[in-house]
Design a protein around this motif. Sequence first.
Motif, PDB file in Angstrom:
ATOM      1  N   VAL A   1       0.827  -1.204   0.000  1.00  0.00           N
ATOM      2  CA  VAL A   1       0.000   0.000   0.000  1.00  0.00           C
ATOM      3  C   VAL A   1       0.861   1.254   0.000  1.00  0.00           C
ATOM      4  O   VAL A   1       0.586   2.226  -0.704  1.00  0.00           O
ATOM      5  CB  VAL A   1      -0.952  -0.019   1.206  1.00  0.00           C
ATOM      6  CG1 VAL A   1      -1.583   1.355   1.417  1.00  0.00           C
ATOM      7  CG2 VAL A   1      -2.046  -1.063   0.999  1.00  0.00           C
ATOM      8  N   HIS A   2       1.929   1.218   0.795  1.00  0.00           N
ATOM      9  CA  HIS A   2       2.811   2.379   0.881  1.00  0.00           C
ATOM     10  C   HIS A   2       3.562   2.591  -0.434  1.00  0.00           C
ATOM     11  O   HIS A   2       3.651   3.732  -0.925  1.00  0.00           O
ATOM     12  CB  HIS A   2       3.803   2.194   2.028  1.00  0.00           C
ATOM     13  CG  HIS A   2       4.840   3.273   2.112  1.00  0.00           C
ATOM     14  ND1 HIS A   2       4.553   4.546   2.552  1.00  0.00           N
ATOM     15  CD2 HIS A   2       6.161   3.269   1.784  1.00  0.00           C
ATOM     16  CE1 HIS A   2       5.641   5.289   2.508  1.00  0.00           C
ATOM     17  NE2 HIS A   2       6.637   4.535   2.051  1.00  0.00           N
ATOM     18  N   GLU A   3       4.112   1.523  -1.000  1.00  0.00           N
ATOM     19  CA  GLU A   3       4.896   1.655  -2.224  1.00  0.00           C
ATOM     20  C   GLU A   3       4.022   2.081  -3.406  1.00  0.00           C
ATOM     21  O   GLU A   3       4.444   2.854  -4.259  1.00  0.00           O
ATOM     22  CB  GLU A   3       5.599   0.328  -2.546  1.00  0.00           C
ATOM     23  CG  GLU A   3       6.725  -0.024  -1.606  1.00  0.00           C
ATOM     24  CD  GLU A   3       7.899   0.898  -1.739  1.00  0.00           C
ATOM     25  OE1 GLU A   3       8.125   1.431  -2.854  1.00  0.00           O
ATOM     26  OE2 GLU A   3       8.612   1.122  -0.738  1.00  0.00           O
ATOM     27  N   ALA A   4       2.791   1.566  -3.464  1.00  0.00           N
ATOM     28  CA  ALA A   4       1.907   1.876  -4.586  1.00  0.00           C
ATOM     29  C   ALA A   4       1.072   3.120  -4.357  1.00  0.00           C
ATOM     30  O   ALA A   4       0.368   3.567  -5.267  1.00  0.00           O
ATOM     31  CB  ALA A   4       0.989   0.685  -4.861  1.00  0.00           C
ATOM     32  N   ASP A   5       1.147   3.668  -3.143  1.00  0.00           N
ATOM     33  CA  ASP A   5       0.355   4.860  -2.801  1.00  0.00           C
ATOM     34  C   ASP A   5      -1.136   4.627  -3.103  1.00  0.00           C
ATOM     35  O   ASP A   5      -1.800   5.426  -3.768  1.00  0.00           O
ATOM     36  CB  ASP A   5       0.868   6.076  -3.570  1.00  0.00           C
ATOM     37  CG  ASP A   5       0.301   7.383  -3.006  1.00  0.00           C
ATOM     38  OD1 ASP A   5      -0.133   7.378  -1.836  1.00  0.00           O
ATOM     39  OD2 ASP A   5       0.284   8.381  -3.739  1.00  0.00           O
ATOM     40  N   ILE A   6      -1.632   3.503  -2.572  1.00  0.00           N
ATOM     41  CA  ILE A   6      -3.023   3.129  -2.810  1.00  0.00           C
ATOM     42  C   ILE A   6      -3.923   3.867  -1.821  1.00  0.00           C
ATOM     43  O   ILE A   6      -3.621   3.944  -0.623  1.00  0.00           O
ATOM     44  CB  ILE A   6      -3.199   1.613  -2.675  1.00  0.00           C
ATOM     45  CG1 ILE A   6      -2.383   0.900  -3.763  1.00  0.00           C
ATOM     46  CG2 ILE A   6      -4.659   1.197  -2.779  1.00  0.00           C
ATOM     47  CD1 ILE A   6      -2.392  -0.602  -3.663  1.00  0.00           C
ATOM     48  N   GLY A   7      -5.021   4.369  -2.296  1.00  0.00           N
ATOM     49  CA  GLY A   7      -5.949   5.127  -1.455  1.00  0.00           C
ATOM     50  C   GLY A   7      -6.697   4.252  -0.474  1.00  0.00           C
ATOM     51  O   GLY A   7      -6.773   3.031  -0.625  1.00  0.00           O
ATOM     52  N   PRO A   8      -7.289   4.871   0.569  1.00  0.00           N
ATOM     53  CA  PRO A   8      -8.009   4.127   1.605  1.00  0.00           C
ATOM     54  C   PRO A   8      -9.103   3.203   1.094  1.00  0.00           C
ATOM     55  O   PRO A   8      -9.268   2.103   1.650  1.00  0.00           O
ATOM     56  CB  PRO A   8      -8.573   5.243   2.496  1.00  0.00           C
ATOM     57  CG  PRO A   8      -7.662   6.403   2.284  1.00  0.00           C
ATOM     58  CD  PRO A   8      -7.227   6.316   0.852  1.00  0.00           C
ATOM     59  N   PRO A   9      -9.871   3.563   0.065  1.00  0.00           N
ATOM     60  CA  PRO A   9     -10.950   2.656  -0.361  1.00  0.00           C
ATOM     61  C   PRO A   9     -10.455   1.285  -0.830  1.00  0.00           C
ATOM     62  O   PRO A   9     -11.173   0.283  -0.696  1.00  0.00           O
ATOM     63  CB  PRO A   9     -11.611   3.424  -1.517  1.00  0.00           C
ATOM     64  CG  PRO A   9     -11.276   4.849  -1.264  1.00  0.00           C
ATOM     65  CD  PRO A   9      -9.902   4.825  -0.690  1.00  0.00           C
ATOM     66  N   LEU A  10      -9.242   1.229  -1.380  1.00  0.00           N
ATOM     67  CA  LEU A  10      -8.745  -0.031  -1.923  1.00  0.00           C
ATOM     68  C   LEU A  10      -7.821  -0.784  -0.972  1.00  0.00           C
ATOM     69  O   LEU A  10      -7.458  -1.926  -1.245  1.00  0.00           O
ATOM     70  CB  LEU A  10      -7.992   0.232  -3.239  1.00  0.00           C
ATOM     71  CG  LEU A  10      -8.818   0.797  -4.390  1.00  0.00           C
ATOM     72  CD1 LEU A  10      -7.947   0.990  -5.615  1.00  0.00           C
ATOM     73  CD2 LEU A  10      -9.990  -0.124  -4.708  1.00  0.00           C
ATOM     74  N   ARG A  11      -7.463  -0.184   0.143  1.00  0.00           N
ATOM     75  CA  ARG A  11      -6.515  -0.832   1.053  1.00  0.00           C
ATOM     76  C   ARG A  11      -7.039  -2.138   1.634  1.00  0.00           C
ATOM     77  O   ARG A  11      -6.307  -3.131   1.711  1.00  0.00           O
ATOM     78  CB  ARG A  11      -6.125   0.140   2.180  1.00  0.00           C
ATOM     79  CG  ARG A  11      -5.264   1.290   1.677  1.00  0.00           C
ATOM     80  CD  ARG A  11      -4.948   2.284   2.782  1.00  0.00           C
ATOM     81  NE  ARG A  11      -4.182   3.418   2.256  1.00  0.00           N
ATOM     82  CZ  ARG A  11      -3.831   4.476   2.974  1.00  0.00           C
ATOM     83  NH1 ARG A  11      -4.166   4.541   4.268  1.00  0.00           N
ATOM     84  NH2 ARG A  11      -3.147   5.462   2.408  1.00  0.00           N
ATOM     85  N   PRO A  12      -8.318  -2.217   2.061  1.00  0.00           N
ATOM     86  CA  PRO A  12      -8.813  -3.504   2.571  1.00  0.00           C
ATOM     87  C   PRO A  12      -8.746  -4.609   1.530  1.00  0.00           C
ATOM     88  O   PRO A  12      -8.493  -5.774   1.870  1.00  0.00           O
ATOM     89  CB  PRO A  12     -10.259  -3.187   2.973  1.00  0.00           C
ATOM     90  CG  PRO A  12     -10.277  -1.720   3.216  1.00  0.00           C
ATOM     91  CD  PRO A  12      -9.317  -1.143   2.232  1.00  0.00           C
ATOM     92  N   LEU A  13      -8.977  -4.262   0.242  1.00  0.00           N
ATOM     93  CA  LEU A  13      -8.919  -5.268  -0.803  1.00  0.00           C
ATOM     94  C   LEU A  13      -7.494  -5.806  -0.981  1.00  0.00           C
ATOM     95  O   LEU A  13      -7.296  -7.002  -1.213  1.00  0.00           O
ATOM     96  CB  LEU A  13      -9.420  -4.676  -2.120  1.00  0.00           C
ATOM     97  CG  LEU A  13     -10.886  -4.234  -2.153  1.00  0.00           C
ATOM     98  CD1 LEU A  13     -11.225  -3.601  -3.486  1.00  0.00           C
ATOM     99  CD2 LEU A  13     -11.809  -5.413  -1.871  1.00  0.00           C
ATOM    100  N   VAL A  14      -6.516  -4.896  -0.864  1.00  0.00           N
ATOM    101  CA  VAL A  14      -5.125  -5.327  -0.971  1.00  0.00           C
ATOM    102  C   VAL A  14      -4.769  -6.260   0.178  1.00  0.00           C
ATOM    103  O   VAL A  14      -4.154  -7.322  -0.019  1.00  0.00           O
ATOM    104  CB  VAL A  14      -4.183  -4.108  -1.001  1.00  0.00           C
ATOM    105  CG1 VAL A  14      -2.720  -4.553  -0.935  1.00  0.00           C
ATOM    106  CG2 VAL A  14      -4.429  -3.276  -2.250  1.00  0.00           C
ATOM    107  N   HIS A  15      -5.166  -5.893   1.386  1.00  0.00           N
ATOM    108  CA  HIS A  15      -4.859  -6.727   2.556  1.00  0.00           C
ATOM    109  C   HIS A  15      -5.548  -8.082   2.456  1.00  0.00           C
ATOM    110  O   HIS A  15      -4.954  -9.114   2.813  1.00  0.00           O
ATOM    111  CB  HIS A  15      -5.279  -6.007   3.831  1.00  0.00           C
ATOM    112  CG  HIS A  15      -4.340  -4.912   4.250  1.00  0.00           C
ATOM    113  ND1 HIS A  15      -3.168  -5.151   4.932  1.00  0.00           N
ATOM    114  CD2 HIS A  15      -4.394  -3.570   4.067  1.00  0.00           C
ATOM    115  CE1 HIS A  15      -2.541  -4.004   5.167  1.00  0.00           C
ATOM    116  NE2 HIS A  15      -3.269  -3.024   4.648  1.00  0.00           N
ATOM    117  N   ASP A  16      -6.786  -8.103   1.967  1.00  0.00           N
ATOM    118  CA  ASP A  16      -7.488  -9.379   1.804  1.00  0.00           C
ATOM    119  C   ASP A  16      -6.795 -10.252   0.764  1.00  0.00           C
ATOM    120  O   ASP A  16      -6.706 -11.486   0.922  1.00  0.00           O
ATOM    121  CB  ASP A  16      -8.940  -9.135   1.397  1.00  0.00           C
ATOM    122  CG  ASP A  16      -9.763  -8.547   2.538  1.00  0.00           C
ATOM    123  OD1 ASP A  16      -9.317  -8.654   3.691  1.00  0.00           O
ATOM    124  OD2 ASP A  16     -10.839  -7.980   2.261  1.00  0.00           O
ATOM    125  N   ALA A  17      -6.310  -9.621  -0.306  1.00  0.00           N
ATOM    126  CA  ALA A  17      -5.614 -10.380  -1.343  1.00  0.00           C
ATOM    127  C   ALA A  17      -4.311 -10.978  -0.808  1.00  0.00           C
ATOM    128  O   ALA A  17      -3.977 -12.137  -1.096  1.00  0.00           O
ATOM    129  CB  ALA A  17      -5.328  -9.487  -2.541  1.00  0.00           C
TER     130      ALA A  17
END
Length: 282
Positions: free
Chosen positions: A66-82
């Motif tokens: 999330v930090h490296e890709a500068d992903i916004g809050p709405p997509l962060r849970p999806l990244v963590h779930d993946a």
Amino acid sequence: MPSRLRNAVSAALIALSCLLLPFGALAAWAAYGLADTGRYVTAMAPLAADPDVRDAVADTVGAGIVHEADIGPPLRPLVHDAVRSFTRTDAFRTAWDAGNRALHDAVLRAVRDDSASTVTVDLAPVAAEVRTQLAYDNVPLAHRIPVEHAEVAVLPPGDLTGLRTGFHLLEVAGFWLPVTAAVLGVTGIAVATCRRRAVTATALGTALGGAFLGLAVAVGRRLTLTDLPEEIHRPAAGAVYDALTTTLRTVSWTLVALGLTVALTTWLLNRHQQPSPPPSRL
């Protein structure tokens, strides 16, 4: 040399030998066991199936992506779930072994090379798997997750100086402490006027040293987990600590068992060889 002086010298040498024994075992474990990449990877491999370790890895790796890709809050849970889903696959176990090997090699290079400034771990293999999973799930902006270069620092420059000093000391102590303990013990037995008694004392001291080593491992575990800033990752850290100190616990129990066995054997032989009292005359 008078008998009293010989016994005093023998007792001092044996006591010092038994005192150095647990420290020698600890130093040898750190210098030749913990610093061996193959043994380290083998010890860490079973943790890929530990739920606490997988959750901790998912949180850490997810935060790094999330930090490296500068992903916004709405997509962060999806990244963590993946990432969490990825830790339950066979591919994760392969990546876990490869990551631990790469991390161990990087740390060893850093402590042996004074020019190294920091230690980093490349998250690119994991990031690629996560991006593929997100793209399969039709998650928007999945393509923004970087896979060519996604490194996370695990050892900042400030920690490397002390680590290098400690590692170099362990390399020396890991060889000389056990050798010194053995030489002192053998010399103490040779100097004693009653060698059988000296062997018994050495054996009991060895068992006591093994018990002290086991106690030190247990206390070290408690202190390590207490100092962790994040309580949620303490179970995972405990699993890692237990995996890395398995050899130390085995050595501890071996010293206790060996020392008590030799002491008991010596006592039984001494009792068996004692002359029987003459028969009484009526």
